[in-house]
Design a protein around this motif. Structure first.
Motif, short mmCIF file in Angstrom:
data_model
loop_
_atom_site.label_atom_id
_atom_site.label_comp_id
_atom_site.label_asym_id
_atom_site.label_seq_id
_atom_site.Cartn_x
_atom_site.Cartn_y
_atom_site.Cartn_z
N ARG A 19 0.85 -1.18 0.00
CA ARG A 19 0.00 0.00 0.00
C ARG A 19 0.89 1.23 0.00
O ARG A 19 1.68 1.43 0.92
CB ARG A 19 -0.94 0.04 1.20
CG ARG A 19 -1.95 1.19 1.07
CD ARG A 19 -2.99 1.21 2.17
NE ARG A 19 -2.51 1.86 3.38
CZ ARG A 19 -3.30 2.47 4.26
NH1 ARG A 19 -4.60 2.49 4.06
NH2 ARG A 19 -2.79 3.00 5.35
N THR A 57 -13.23 7.14 -9.50
CA THR A 57 -11.91 6.61 -9.79
C THR A 57 -11.81 6.13 -11.24
O THR A 57 -12.82 5.82 -11.88
CB THR A 57 -11.57 5.44 -8.86
OG1 THR A 57 -12.57 4.41 -9.02
CG2 THR A 57 -11.55 5.89 -7.41
N TYR A 59 -8.83 3.73 -13.80
CA TYR A 59 -7.66 2.87 -13.73
C TYR A 59 -7.17 2.52 -15.13
O TYR A 59 -7.96 2.36 -16.06
CB TYR A 59 -7.99 1.56 -13.01
CG TYR A 59 -8.38 1.74 -11.57
CD1 TYR A 59 -9.72 1.91 -11.21
CD2 TYR A 59 -7.42 1.73 -10.56
CE1 TYR A 59 -10.08 2.07 -9.88
CE2 TYR A 59 -7.78 1.88 -9.23
CZ TYR A 59 -9.11 2.05 -8.90
OH TYR A 59 -9.46 2.21 -7.58
N LYS A 64 -6.48 -2.82 -13.47
CA LYS A 64 -7.87 -2.96 -13.06
C LYS A 64 -8.09 -4.30 -12.36
O LYS A 64 -7.61 -5.34 -12.81
CB LYS A 64 -8.80 -2.86 -14.28
CG LYS A 64 -9.13 -1.46 -14.68
CD LYS A 64 -10.07 -1.46 -15.88
CE LYS A 64 -10.36 -0.04 -16.33
NZ LYS A 64 -11.22 -0.01 -17.55
N SER A 68 -6.27 -0.43 -6.14
CA SER A 68 -7.39 0.40 -5.71
C SER A 68 -6.87 1.72 -5.18
O SER A 68 -6.02 1.73 -4.27
CB SER A 68 -8.19 -0.33 -4.63
OG SER A 68 -9.25 0.47 -4.15
N SER A 70 -7.58 5.40 -3.32
CA SER A 70 -8.51 6.00 -2.37
C SER A 70 -7.84 7.22 -1.74
O SER A 70 -6.63 7.43 -1.90
CB SER A 70 -8.91 5.00 -1.29
OG SER A 70 -7.80 4.58 -0.54
N GLN A 81 -3.66 0.88 -3.00
CA GLN A 81 -3.56 -0.50 -2.54
C GLN A 81 -3.27 -1.37 -3.75
O GLN A 81 -4.04 -1.37 -4.71
CB GLN A 81 -4.86 -0.94 -1.87
CG GLN A 81 -4.87 -2.38 -1.41
CD GLN A 81 -3.87 -2.64 -0.30
OE1 GLN A 81 -3.76 -1.86 0.65
NE2 GLN A 81 -3.14 -3.74 -0.40
#
Length: 125
Positions: A19, A57, A59, A64, A68, A70, A81
């Motif tokens: 992350r 969002t 990608y 994909k 993720s 955020s 992430q």
């Protein structure tokens, strides 16, 4: 002045997770779009993911379902992430921020954006 500081990179084996974080300061965080980019040795920088001021969002196809993006407005921090990492994800990862009109999906218009110093991600097979 916009300042972005990435952290969280490292070395992992294929299939692992990391992350990334990007701490932001110097602008009205909630009104900007932000995103993650990466650049592997010998390759051009490419957009990975972006998030707009409303939390929508986008990608790159290559990430994909595995990555993720955020953000935490209270902490002025952007996250990425990364799951199911592959060796081809190896790159220097950068976060970027700018007004949303300077973005097209997960790419930022050339010449725009404030950038962090990057954090290295290395995925071994």
């Amino acid at each position: 002045q916009v300042q972005l500081v990435e952290s969280g990179g490292g070395s992992v084996q294929a299939g692992g997770s990391l992350r990334l974080s990007c701490a932001a300061s110097g602008y009205t965080y909630s009104s900007y779009c932000m995103g993650w980019f990466r650049q592997a040795p010998g390759k051009e920088r490419e957009g990975v993911a972006a998030i707009d001021s409303d939390g929508s969002t986008s990608y790159a196809d290559s990430v994909k379902g595995r990555f993720s993006i955020s953000k935490d407005n209270a902490k002025n921090t952007l996250y990425l992430q990364m799951n199911s990492l592959k060796p081809e994800d190896t790159a220097m990862y950068y976060c970027a921020a700018d007004r949303c009109r300077r973005w097209v999906g997960y790419e930022i218009l050339p010449g725009f954006g404030s950038w962090g110093q990057g954090t290295q991600v290395t995925v071994s097979s």
